[in-house]
Enzyme design. Structure first.
Site, short mmCIF file in Angstrom:
data_model
loop_
_atom_site.label_atom_id
_atom_site.label_comp_id
_atom_site.label_asym_id
_atom_site.label_seq_id
_atom_site.Cartn_x
_atom_site.Cartn_y
_atom_site.Cartn_z
N HIS A 1 -31.84 -36.88 6.53
CA HIS A 1 -32.25 -37.58 7.75
C HIS A 1 -31.05 -38.05 8.55
O HIS A 1 -31.13 -38.18 9.77
CB HIS A 1 -33.27 -38.68 7.42
CG HIS A 1 -34.61 -38.08 7.19
ND1 HIS A 1 -35.43 -37.67 8.22
CD2 HIS A 1 -35.21 -37.68 6.05
CE1 HIS A 1 -36.50 -37.09 7.72
NE2 HIS A 1 -36.40 -37.09 6.40
N GLU B 1 -44.94 -24.86 5.50
CA GLU B 1 -43.72 -25.44 4.94
C GLU B 1 -43.59 -25.13 3.45
O GLU B 1 -42.64 -25.56 2.80
CB GLU B 1 -43.75 -26.97 5.06
CG GLU B 1 -44.08 -27.48 6.43
CD GLU B 1 -44.01 -28.98 6.51
OE1 GLU B 1 -42.92 -29.52 6.72
OE2 GLU B 1 -45.06 -29.64 6.35
N CYS C 1 -40.75 -25.69 14.12
CA CYS C 1 -40.36 -27.05 14.50
C CYS C 1 -39.36 -27.64 13.52
O CYS C 1 -39.06 -28.83 13.57
CB CYS C 1 -41.58 -27.96 14.64
SG CYS C 1 -42.49 -28.15 13.11
C1 PEP Z 1 -39.91 -29.44 8.36
O1 PEP Z 1 -40.14 -29.67 7.17
O2 PEP Z 1 -39.25 -28.47 8.77
C2 PEP Z 1 -40.45 -30.34 9.41
C3 PEP Z 1 -40.37 -30.02 10.68
O3 PEP Z 1 -40.97 -31.53 9.01
P1 PEP Z 1 -40.10 -32.77 8.47
O4 PEP Z 1 -38.65 -32.48 8.72
O5 PEP Z 1 -40.59 -33.96 9.20
O6 PEP Z 1 -40.47 -32.77 7.02
MG MG Z 2 -41.64 -31.08 6.58
#
Ligand code: PEP
Ligand code: MG
Length: 552
Positions: A185, A412, A483
């Protein structure tokens, strides 16, 4: 002495400047007796507290806004007379100032934690004050983000999200961390703020304050003792990127005119303004769980409706893809997750947690439907972490029952990528989350620096799975987006389009670089880049093959 250090570049930026290291937290003091008199120890502590309080106040004044409020609260804590009394008691019992501060502050921290809520959250702020006072007593630099008073390259073990959020962008030219992977993050926040960063740089702990370096996120390198030519080349790239960012904003498209809508990843409605200014054509991922990360209880329909209305109002007539709460592992929500799970990444998370708590899902879909009714945005909803056809059917049914017209799923998990030809007919669209898809394909925790090398969406194993989804999208006529962070890597974005992806969603700061790169390739060329990358054996070879196919 190596000429450069390598890690994982975040974004496409390049920067040049002197290093300033973030000091690690001081080691906890041992319970030992002082050689000074209690009066002398007390005076040392008092002086240290005053210096720390003055420094925090100075930083607050410079930062302004919310940061100033946080820092002023810390100043008040530092100067709390009851706390000083507790320190004095220990000093009078013959303890060193360092230990007295450590022990008294820890006791207050425990009390705050027990009280919970807002006060509980202040416990870590108090711990930060204690560390600063102890560091001053020992004559060590203050822990945390340094402030050398001029622009610098920040070098740190890793940054807490709060540190990254408070970085002064006018001063921090680039960020180098020893730990951290591309989808941690911290990396996401750095990308969000458009900070040039290279993470997971082994050997960066040997850099010293004041040493000049070039940080090149595009090549994932930190260049040591750069030559004049290297500095000039970096400056030319800095100027070229500034020119691209200042170029008139157009919709995303390939060189042959094929539209590739460029959308934004957002975590709060307030982020909409900046995304629009940077040319986002809509929202491809609104992470609703970010709104409720500190909530103990499930959010009410009314609280959610208000947030969603604010978001949708910012995008009249535009597509806004809202993700249902994605709780678990790196984004735990106390009201949806069981803290006792041994392996939360493989647990009751994402849609699984929502289906186990149907009323929370129903409330969210109700709030979304009500918000849509009050605004003109084109609302799409999607479920996180879908791994089976049954789950895709279940979510789509829930959404339809609540009057939401476009429901889809995130891909995912490798199972859903492999089954995309069966999943897409059961729902409205797919959005590939490459951060988790890479984590699960490579069996490499996205938050763990030691396996960051495996967390690379360029890996042909990941690209092959994306090809399955692209092909299923073409066969069923259902839209497929990406995304995950992969969409923010300009060359990989072209490869994704070549694999059959129709839209790309990313941190707004990445839009300009991706827009420019797409405009340089036709559909045929994008497909050639994808074929070259797919036929490679490793992530590095895939990247290299795409570069060569692009004639670079
Ligand atoms: C991902 O896993 O690529 C995604 C877009 O969701 P997050 O990063 O919020 O898990
Ligand atoms: Mg994700």
């Amino acid at each position: 002495m190596p000429e450069s250090l390598s890690g994982t570049g975040i974004g496409q930026g390049v920067a040049y400047g002197p290093v300033a290291r973030m000091a690690p937290p001081p080691a906890p003091p041992k319970d030992s007796s002082s050689e000074l008199t209690p009066e002398e120890e007390s005076a040392r502590v008092k002086e240290a507290i005053d210096v720390v309080a003055a420094e925090l106040a100075r930083r607050g004044e410079t930062a302004g806004g919310q940061a100033q409020e946080v820092l002023e609260a810390q100043v008040m804590m530092a100067q709390d007379p009851t706390l000083f009394e507790a320190v004095t008691e220990r000093v009078n019992a013959g303890k060193t100032g360092e230990f007295a501060v450590h022990s008294a502050f820890s006791e207050f921290q425990d009390t705050l934690q027990m009280l919970g809520g807002y006060l509980g959250e202040r416990a870590s702020d108090l711990a930060d004050v204690a560390l600063r006072v102890i560091a001053h007593l020992r004559g060590e630099p203050a822990p945390g983000v340094p402030d050398p008073g001029h622009p610098y390259v920040l070098v740190a073990q890793d940054l807490a999200p709060a540190d990254t959020a408070l970085l002064d962008l006018a001063k921090v030219q680039a960020l180098v961390t020893i730990e951290g992977g591309p989808t941690s993050h911290t990396a996401i926040l750095a990308r969000g703020k458009g900070i040039t960063a290279v993470v997971g740089v082994k050997g960066a702990d040997h850099l010293s304050d004041g040493e000049q370096v070039i940080v090149d996120a595009a090549s994932s390198e930190v260049i040591l003792k750069p030559t004049e030519e290297q500095v000039e080349a970096a400056q030319r790239r800095i100027d070229a990127r500034a020119a691209a960012a200042a170029a008139p904003i157009t919709d995303g498209a390939l060189a042959d005119g094929t539209a590739v809508p460029l959308l934004a990843n957002l975590g709060t409605p307030e982020a909409a303004e900046e995304a629009l200014a940077l040319g986002a054509e809509g929202v491809g991922l609104f992470r609703t769980e970010f709104l409720f990360l500190s909530s103990e209880k499930a959010p009410s329909v009314a609280a959610q409706r208000e947030a969603y209305i604010k978001l949708l109002k910012a995008f009249p007539g535009k597509k806004v893809v809202v993700r249902a709460l994605d709780a678990g592992a790196d984004k735990p929500l106390p009201f949806l997750n069981d803290a006792e799970e041994e392996n939360p990444a493989l647990g009751l998370r994402g849609l699984r947690a929502l289906l186990a708590n149907e009323e929370i899902l129903r409330d969210q879909l109700t709030a979304l439907a009500e918000a849509e009714a009050e605004t003109d945005a084109d609302l799409w909803v999607m479920a996180p972490m879908v791994s089976t056809v049954e789950e895709a059917e279940a979510f789509t049914k829930f959404a339809t029952e609540h009057g939401l017209k476009t429901a889809g799923v995130m891909i995912e998990v490798p199972s859903s990528a492999l089954m995309a030809d069966k999943i897409l007919p059961a729902t409205g669209f797919a959005s590939i989350g490459t951060n988790d898809l890479t984590q699960y394909t490579m069996a490499a925790d996205r938050l763990l620096g030691s396996v960051a090398g495996l967390q690379d969406p360029w890996h042909p194993a990941v690209l092959r799975l994306i090809r399955e989804v692209g092909a299923a999208g073409a066969a069923t006529g259902k839209p497929v987006g990406v995304c995950g962070e992969a969409a923010a890597d300009p060359l990989l974005a072209v490869v994704l389009v070549g694999l059959g992806v129709n839209t790309l969603s990313m941190a707004p700061a990445a839009l300009a670089d991706v827009r420019l790169e797409l405009s340089k390739h036709t559909t045929e060329q994008a497909e050639a880049l994808a074929a070259a990358a797919l036929s490679a054996s490793t992530a590095a070879e895939a990247r290299q093959a795409a570069l060569e196919a692009a004639g670079r």
